[in-house]
Design a protein around this motif. Structure first.
Motif, mmCIF file in Angstrom:
data_model
loop_
_atom_site.group_PDB
_atom_site.id
_atom_site.type_symbol
_atom_site.label_atom_id
_atom_site.label_comp_id
_atom_site.label_asym_id
_atom_site.label_seq_id
_atom_site.Cartn_x
_atom_site.Cartn_y
_atom_site.Cartn_z
ATOM 1 N N VAL A 11 0.860 -1.179 0.000
ATOM 2 C CA VAL A 11 0.000 0.000 0.000
ATOM 3 C C VAL A 11 0.902 1.237 0.000
ATOM 4 O O VAL A 11 1.499 1.581 1.018
ATOM 5 N N ASP A 12 1.039 1.839 -1.166
ATOM 6 C CA ASP A 12 1.897 3.021 -1.330
ATOM 7 C C ASP A 12 1.328 3.842 -2.477
ATOM 8 O O ASP A 12 1.036 3.298 -3.542
ATOM 9 N N ASP A 13 1.170 5.141 -2.264
ATOM 10 C CA ASP A 13 0.579 5.988 -3.307
ATOM 11 C C ASP A 13 1.552 6.212 -4.476
ATOM 12 O O ASP A 13 1.144 6.726 -5.512
ATOM 13 N N GLN A 14 2.801 5.802 -4.323
ATOM 14 C CA GLN A 14 3.781 5.928 -5.401
ATOM 15 C C GLN A 14 3.870 4.624 -6.194
ATOM 16 O O GLN A 14 4.343 3.611 -5.670
ATOM 17 N N LYS A 15 3.405 4.663 -7.446
ATOM 18 C CA LYS A 15 3.438 3.466 -8.292
ATOM 19 C C LYS A 15 4.849 2.890 -8.391
ATOM 20 O O LYS A 15 5.031 1.678 -8.373
ATOM 21 N N MET A 16 5.847 3.762 -8.510
ATOM 22 C CA MET A 16 7.228 3.308 -8.664
ATOM 23 C C MET A 16 7.706 2.548 -7.422
ATOM 24 O O MET A 16 8.410 1.549 -7.537
ATOM 25 N N THR A 45 -2.314 1.693 -4.944
ATOM 26 C CA THR A 45 -1.836 3.062 -4.824
ATOM 27 C C THR A 45 -2.893 3.929 -4.120
ATOM 28 O O THR A 45 -2.618 5.056 -3.756
ATOM 29 N N LEU A 46 -4.085 3.379 -3.933
ATOM 30 C CA LEU A 46 -5.154 4.090 -3.217
ATOM 31 C C LEU A 46 -5.429 3.354 -1.905
ATOM 32 O O LEU A 46 -6.040 2.274 -1.906
ATOM 33 N N PRO A 47 -4.972 3.910 -0.779
ATOM 34 C CA PRO A 47 -5.131 3.208 0.492
ATOM 35 C C PRO A 47 -6.580 2.930 0.861
ATOM 36 O O PRO A 47 -6.872 1.919 1.493
ATOM 37 N N GLU A 48 -7.502 3.797 0.419
ATOM 38 C CA GLU A 48 -8.913 3.563 0.763
ATOM 39 C C GLU A 48 -9.441 2.289 0.095
ATOM 40 O O GLU A 48 -10.257 1.569 0.662
ATOM 41 N N ASP A 95 -1.081 -11.937 4.326
ATOM 42 C CA ASP A 95 -0.364 -12.350 5.534
ATOM 43 C C ASP A 95 0.360 -11.158 6.145
ATOM 44 O O ASP A 95 0.574 -11.100 7.355
ATOM 45 N N VAL A 96 0.752 -10.232 5.277
ATOM 46 C CA VAL A 96 1.456 -9.039 5.747
ATOM 47 C C VAL A 96 1.159 -7.873 4.805
ATOM 48 O O VAL A 96 0.959 -8.070 3.611
ATOM 49 N N ILE A 97 1.097 -6.671 5.383
ATOM 50 C CA ILE A 97 0.857 -5.456 4.608
ATOM 51 C C ILE A 97 2.105 -4.581 4.721
ATOM 52 O O ILE A 97 2.566 -4.303 5.835
ATOM 53 N N PHE A 98 2.658 -4.196 3.581
ATOM 54 C CA PHE A 98 3.743 -3.208 3.549
ATOM 55 C C PHE A 98 3.057 -1.863 3.363
ATOM 56 O O PHE A 98 2.446 -1.625 2.329
ATOM 57 N N LEU A 99 3.157 -1.012 4.358
ATOM 58 C CA LEU A 99 2.345 0.204 4.417
ATOM 59 C C LEU A 99 3.189 1.475 4.438
ATOM 60 O O LEU A 99 4.023 1.659 5.330
ATOM 61 N N ASP A 100 2.941 2.338 3.472
ATOM 62 C CA ASP A 100 3.569 3.658 3.452
ATOM 63 C C ASP A 100 2.843 4.535 4.468
ATOM 64 O O ASP A 100 1.644 4.371 4.691
ATOM 65 N N LEU A 101 3.559 5.464 5.082
ATOM 66 C CA LEU A 101 2.917 6.369 6.043
ATOM 67 C C LEU A 101 2.352 7.611 5.392
ATOM 68 O O LEU A 101 1.241 8.038 5.700
ATOM 69 N N ASN A 102 3.119 8.220 4.498
ATOM 70 C CA ASN A 102 2.724 9.513 3.924
ATOM 71 C C ASN A 102 1.951 9.343 2.626
ATOM 72 O O ASN A 102 2.544 9.188 1.558
ATOM 73 N N MET A 103 0.622 9.329 2.764
ATOM 74 C CA MET A 103 -0.251 9.175 1.597
ATOM 75 C C MET A 103 -1.414 10.151 1.744
ATOM 76 O O MET A 103 -1.805 10.484 2.860
ATOM 77 N N PRO A 104 -1.974 10.590 0.614
ATOM 78 C CA PRO A 104 -3.142 11.476 0.686
ATOM 79 C C PRO A 104 -4.400 10.694 1.087
ATOM 80 O O PRO A 104 -4.411 9.473 1.021
ATOM 81 N N VAL A 105 -5.406 11.376 1.476
ATOM 82 C CA VAL A 105 -6.718 10.845 1.894
ATOM 83 C C VAL A 105 -6.599 10.009 3.175
ATOM 84 O O VAL A 105 -7.034 10.431 4.224
ATOM 85 N N LYS A 128 -3.940 6.417 9.814
ATOM 86 C CA LYS A 128 -5.393 6.217 9.703
ATOM 87 C C LYS A 128 -5.686 4.790 9.248
ATOM 88 O O LYS A 128 -6.651 4.160 9.693
ATOM 89 N N PHE A 129 -4.865 4.285 8.346
ATOM 90 C CA PHE A 129 -5.009 2.910 7.848
ATOM 91 C C PHE A 129 -4.872 1.929 9.023
ATOM 92 O O PHE A 129 -5.712 1.044 9.209
ATOM 93 N N LEU A 130 -3.831 2.122 9.834
ATOM 94 C CA LEU A 130 -3.618 1.257 11.010
ATOM 95 C C LEU A 130 -4.760 1.371 12.005
ATOM 96 O O LEU A 130 -5.214 0.367 12.561
ATOM 97 N N ASP A 131 -5.236 2.594 12.231
ATOM 98 C CA ASP A 131 -6.370 2.790 13.147
ATOM 99 C C ASP A 131 -7.605 2.050 12.647
ATOM 100 O O ASP A 131 -8.324 1.419 13.425
ATOM 101 N N SER A 132 -7.837 2.103 11.337
ATOM 102 C CA SER A 132 -8.992 1.417 10.750
ATOM 103 C C SER A 132 -8.861 -0.101 10.896
ATOM 104 O O SER A 132 -9.844 -0.781 11.195
ATOM 105 N N LEU A 133 -7.657 -0.625 10.686
ATOM 106 C CA LEU A 133 -7.435 -2.065 10.880
ATOM 107 C C LEU A 133 -7.730 -2.454 12.325
ATOM 108 O O LEU A 133 -8.415 -3.453 12.580
#
Length: 123
Positions: A10-15, A37-40, A52-62, A67-72
Motif C-alpha cells: 500500500v503506497d501511493d507511489q506506483k514506482m 496506490t489508493l489506500p482507501e 499475511d502481511v501489509i507493507f504500508l507507506d505512512l505519507n499518503m493522501p486521503v 489512519k489505515f492502522l487505526d482502521s485495521l
C-alpha cells in the motif's frame, strides 16, 4: 522453505510498489503480491484479500498510514504490518510501537538485503 506468503503493498507511489514487487520476487519473499496506490481501496479489500502481511507507506493522501492502522485496529484486523517510510522521524518510529500488528519499521528505499532480513520475521 516453501513460500506461501501473500503480501499487500500500500503506497501511493506506483514506482515504489513496482520496485518492492521486484525485490519481493528476487528474494522469493512471497508467493503472491497485490499492490494498491489508493489506500482507501486497499482498506476496503483487506478482508477479502486476506494478506499475511501489509507493507504500508505512512505519507499518503486521503488515508495516511496511521489512519489505515487505526482502521485495521477498529476492525479487529491484526494482519502483520511492515511500515515503509521515507521519514526518519523518531516520533513516527515510537508511534509505530503502539500498534501490536506492526512488526517492523523500515526506511525507503528497500534493498535486497533488507528484504532478506525480513524473512525471519515473516516466517
Amino acid at each position: 522453505m516453501s513460500n506461501r506468503l501473500k503480501i499487500m503493498l500500500v503506497d501511493d507511489q506506483k514506482m515504489a510498489n513496482f520496485i518492492n514487487k521486484k525485490l519481493i520476487a528476487v528474494t522469493e519473499l512471497a508467493a503472491e503480491v497485490i499492490d494498491y496506490t489508493l489506500p482507501e481501496i486497499a482498506l476496503a479489500e483487506v478482508e477479502f484479500q486476506k494478506p499475511d502481511v501489509i507493507f504500508l507507506d505512512l505519507n499518503m493522501p486521503v488515508i495516511n498510514g496511521w489512519k489505515f492502522l487505526d482502521s485495521l485496529t477498529e476492525a479487529k484486523n491484526f494482519t502483520k504490518v511492515v511500515i515503509l517510510t521515507s521519514s526518519t522521524s523518531e516520533i513516527d518510529r515510537e508511534k509505530a510501537q503502539n500498534y501490536t500488528q506492526v512488526i517492523d519499521f523500515l526506511i525507503k528505499p528497500l534493498t535486497k538485503d533488507i528484504m532478506l532480513s525480513l524473512k525471519s520475521k515473516l516466517y
